[in-house]
Design a protein around this motif. Structure first.
Motif, PDB file in Angstrom:
ATOM      1  N   LEU A   1      12.955  43.373 -29.474  1.00 20.61           N
ATOM      2  CA  LEU A   1      13.491  44.526 -28.469  1.00 20.61           C
ATOM      3  C   LEU A   1      13.131  45.819 -29.333  1.00 20.61           C
ATOM      4  N   HIS A   2      12.662  46.636 -28.561  1.00 23.37           N
ATOM      5  CA  HIS A   2      12.376  48.194 -29.154  1.00 23.37           C
ATOM      6  C   HIS A   2      13.723  48.961 -29.058  1.00 23.37           C
ATOM      7  N   PRO A   3      13.297  50.210 -29.605  1.00 24.59           N
ATOM      8  CA  PRO A   3      14.480  50.939 -29.826  1.00 24.59           C
ATOM      9  C   PRO A   3      15.222  51.188 -28.510  1.00 24.59           C
ATOM     10  N   LEU A   4      16.656  51.320 -28.472  1.00 25.21           N
ATOM     11  CA  LEU A   4      17.344  51.357 -27.120  1.00 25.21           C
ATOM     12  C   LEU A   4      17.315  50.477 -25.966  1.00 25.21           C
ATOM     13  N   ALA A   5      16.432  49.411 -26.183  1.00 25.44           N
ATOM     14  CA  ALA A   5      16.564  48.164 -25.215  1.00 25.44           C
ATOM     15  C   ALA A   5      17.728  47.731 -25.221  1.00 25.44           C
ATOM     16  N   ALA A   6      18.343  47.298 -23.886  1.00 21.13           N
ATOM     17  CA  ALA A   6      19.572  46.631 -23.476  1.00 21.13           C
ATOM     18  C   ALA A   6      19.365  45.142 -22.877  1.00 21.13           C
ATOM     19  N   VAL A   7      19.555  44.018 -23.408  1.00 18.69           N
ATOM     20  CA  VAL A   7      19.627  43.017 -22.959  1.00 18.69           C
ATOM     21  C   VAL A   7      21.042  42.330 -22.471  1.00 18.69           C
ATOM     22  N   SER A   8      21.323  42.312 -21.357  1.00 14.32           N
ATOM     23  CA  SER A   8      22.610  41.840 -20.812  1.00 14.32           C
ATOM     24  C   SER A   8      22.964  40.387 -21.083  1.00 14.32           C
ATOM     25  N   GLY A   9      24.087  40.002 -20.823  1.00 12.14           N
ATOM     26  CA  GLY A   9      24.453  38.576 -20.965  1.00 12.14           C
ATOM     27  C   GLY A   9      23.826  37.759 -20.342  1.00 12.14           C
ATOM     28  N   ASP A  10      23.752  36.383 -20.959  1.00 13.87           N
ATOM     29  CA  ASP A  10      23.377  35.187 -20.426  1.00 13.87           C
ATOM     30  C   ASP A  10      21.832  35.266 -19.895  1.00 13.87           C
ATOM     31  N   CYS A  11      20.993  36.066 -20.624  1.00 10.84           N
ATOM     32  CA  CYS A  11      19.498  36.408 -20.461  1.00 10.84           C
ATOM     33  C   CYS A  11      18.768  35.296 -21.763  1.00 10.84           C
ATOM     34  N   ARG A  12      17.570  34.951 -20.962  1.00 12.63           N
ATOM     35  CA  ARG A  12      16.564  34.001 -22.036  1.00 12.63           C
ATOM     36  C   ARG A  12      15.456  34.902 -22.072  1.00 12.63           C
ATOM     37  N   LEU A  13      15.060  34.943 -23.569  1.00  6.28           N
ATOM     38  CA  LEU A  13      14.007  35.464 -23.745  1.00  6.28           C
ATOM     39  C   LEU A  13      12.918  34.690 -24.583  1.00  6.28           C
ATOM     40  N   ASP A  14      11.811  34.527 -24.072  1.00  3.67           N
ATOM     41  CA  ASP A  14      11.059  33.250 -24.410  1.00  3.67           C
ATOM     42  C   ASP A  14      10.119  33.821 -25.604  1.00  3.67           C
ATOM     43  N   THR A  15       9.318  32.853 -26.400  1.00  2.68           N
ATOM     44  CA  THR A  15       8.641  33.192 -27.481  1.00  2.68           C
ATOM     45  C   THR A  15       7.538  34.527 -27.153  1.00  2.68           C
ATOM     46  N   ALA A  16       7.771  35.275 -28.170  1.00  4.47           N
ATOM     47  CA  ALA A  16       6.837  36.550 -28.347  1.00  4.47           C
ATOM     48  C   ALA A  16       7.063  37.523 -27.059  1.00  4.47           C
ATOM     49  N   ALA A  17       8.372  37.531 -26.362  1.00  2.00           N
ATOM     50  CA  ALA A  17       8.551  38.415 -25.103  1.00  2.00           C
ATOM     51  C   ALA A  17       8.835  39.858 -26.100  1.00  2.00           C
ATOM     52  N   LEU A  18       8.568  40.743 -25.336  1.00  2.76           N
ATOM     53  CA  LEU A  18       8.690  42.095 -25.666  1.00  2.76           C
ATOM     54  C   LEU A  18       9.604  43.167 -24.810  1.00  2.76           C
ATOM     55  N   VAL A  19      10.832  43.419 -25.081  1.00  2.77           N
ATOM     56  CA  VAL A  19      11.507  44.424 -24.308  1.00  2.77           C
ATOM     57  C   VAL A  19      11.116  45.861 -24.907  1.00  2.77           C
ATOM     58  N   GLY A  20      10.624  46.700 -24.123  1.00  3.38           N
ATOM     59  CA  GLY A  20      10.099  47.873 -24.701  1.00  3.38           C
ATOM     60  C   GLY A  20      11.301  49.077 -24.697  1.00  3.38           C
ATOM     61  N   ALA A  21      11.120  50.252 -25.414  1.00  2.43           N
ATOM     62  CA  ALA A  21      12.088  51.095 -25.771  1.00  2.43           C
ATOM     63  C   ALA A  21      12.873  51.719 -24.283  1.00  2.43           C
ATOM     64  N   GLY A  22      14.074  51.414 -24.417  1.00  2.00           N
ATOM     65  CA  GLY A  22      14.928  52.058 -23.139  1.00  2.00           C
ATOM     66  C   GLY A  22      14.996  51.200 -21.913  1.00  2.00           C
ATOM     67  N   ALA A  23      14.366  49.888 -22.254  1.00  3.70           N
ATOM     68  CA  ALA A  23      14.410  49.036 -21.231  1.00  3.70           C
ATOM     69  C   ALA A  23      15.679  48.396 -20.899  1.00  3.70           C
ATOM     70  N   VAL A  24      15.763  47.828 -19.888  1.00  3.13           N
ATOM     71  CA  VAL A  24      17.192  47.113 -19.421  1.00  3.13           C
ATOM     72  C   VAL A  24      16.565  45.950 -18.763  1.00  3.13           C
ATOM     73  N   VAL A  25      17.480  44.491 -19.366  1.00  2.00           N
ATOM     74  CA  VAL A  25      17.244  43.330 -18.423  1.00  2.00           C
ATOM     75  C   VAL A  25      18.694  43.177 -18.007  1.00  2.00           C
ATOM     76  N   LEU A  26      18.696  43.035 -16.541  1.00  2.00           N
ATOM     77  CA  LEU A  26      20.080  42.748 -16.150  1.00  2.00           C
ATOM     78  C   LEU A  26      20.710  41.052 -16.402  1.00  2.00           C
ATOM     79  N   PRO A  27      21.784  40.892 -16.105  1.00  2.00           N
ATOM     80  CA  PRO A  27      22.605  39.633 -16.560  1.00  2.00           C
ATOM     81  C   PRO A  27      21.774  38.504 -16.079  1.00  2.00           C
ATOM     82  N   GLY A  28      21.705  37.456 -16.734  1.00  2.28           N
ATOM     83  CA  GLY A  28      21.158  36.060 -16.270  1.00  2.28           C
ATOM     84  C   GLY A  28      19.718  35.936 -16.049  1.00  2.28           C
ATOM     85  N   LEU A  29      18.917  36.855 -16.476  1.00  2.00           N
ATOM     86  CA  LEU A  29      17.434  36.978 -15.955  1.00  2.00           C
ATOM     87  C   LEU A  29      16.623  36.338 -17.296  1.00  2.00           C
ATOM     88  N   ARG A  30      15.698  35.810 -16.999  1.00  2.00           N
ATOM     89  CA  ARG A  30      14.552  35.362 -18.025  1.00  2.00           C
ATOM     90  C   ARG A  30      13.438  36.178 -17.991  1.00  2.00           C
TER      91      ARG A  30
END
Length: 214
Positions: free
Chosen positions: A156-185
């Motif tokens: 998770l890069h700086p300021l990334a925001a991953v919401s509740g009930d999410c799944r991030l699989d092996t070697a996934a990258l969430v970039g700076a300031g990005a948002v993943v909404l709830p329950g997503l993969r």
């Protein structure tokens, strides 16, 4: 007398981890980490000079780990999760224990279930009911909300925001300031670009960017 620690990777990410080590030592009542040095197979001359200017030596290539005490701990100082995965697989062959480091200005839920090698930088937040795999890196001011499940080598890069009930699989990258909404993969090896907003599942290996991310 502290525990010996080596950082794998001479780039900026590795030097930032050295700062986390210093902060942990300053805030802890336990024996401090003794930062022995950095290893890197092919550091640039600039990065070697930057590392050495910190007063911590460059020890040599990753193969140098084979000559260290088996009690020496390692931490992967590599920002790209795919590279961290490849190098981490090699490092594991030496059988050295992986250190987990949480900056004193970060917060981690008391019920976190974490594998080895977790690094949480200053301002990082992991809340409740979260389960994470090996060598997760939560960078400055990034957040991982309730009940998420995270695979190995995720970043998770700086300021990334991953919401509740999410799944991030092996070697996934969430970039700076990005948002993943709830329950997503976010699938294995996928990249969420800086500033993106993920509104649907991201397939493995896909690169998405923009608002909404696509």
């Amino acid at each position: 007398m502290g525990l010996d620690l080596v950082i794998v990777g001479c780039g900026g990410h590795g030097r930032e981890i050295a700062q986390v080590v210093a902060a942990v030592n300053a805030a802890s009542n336990r024996p401090p980490w003794r930062l022995v040095g950095f290893v890197d197979d092919d550091p640039s001359e600039r990065n070697r000079k930057r590392v050495e200017s910190t007063g911590v030596p460059y020890l040599g290539t990753v193969a140098t780990l084979g000559h260290l005490s088996p009690a020496t701990h390692v931490v992967l100082g590599l920002g790209d999760p795919r590279i961290r995965r490849v190098v981490g697989t090699r490092v594991e062959l030496f059988g050295l224990p992986a250190a987990s480091l949480v900056h004193p200005d970060a917060t981690v839920g008391p019920d976190l279930v974490s594998a080895e090698g977790l690094v949480v930088f200053a301002g990082g937040r992991i809340t409740t009911g979260v389960t994470v795999g090996r060598h997760l890196h939560v960078n400055q001011n990034a957040t991982l909300a309730h009940d998420c499940v995270v695979g190995d080598y995720v970043s998770l890069h700086p300021l990334a925001a991953v919401s509740g009930d999410c799944r991030l699989d092996t070697a996934a990258l969430v970039g700076a300031g990005a948002v993943v909404l709830p329950g997503l993969r976010v699938g294995a090896g996928a990249t969420v670009g800086a500033g993106a907003c993920v509104v649907r599942d991201v397939s493995p290996g896909l690169v998405v960017k923009g608002v909404p991310a696509r």
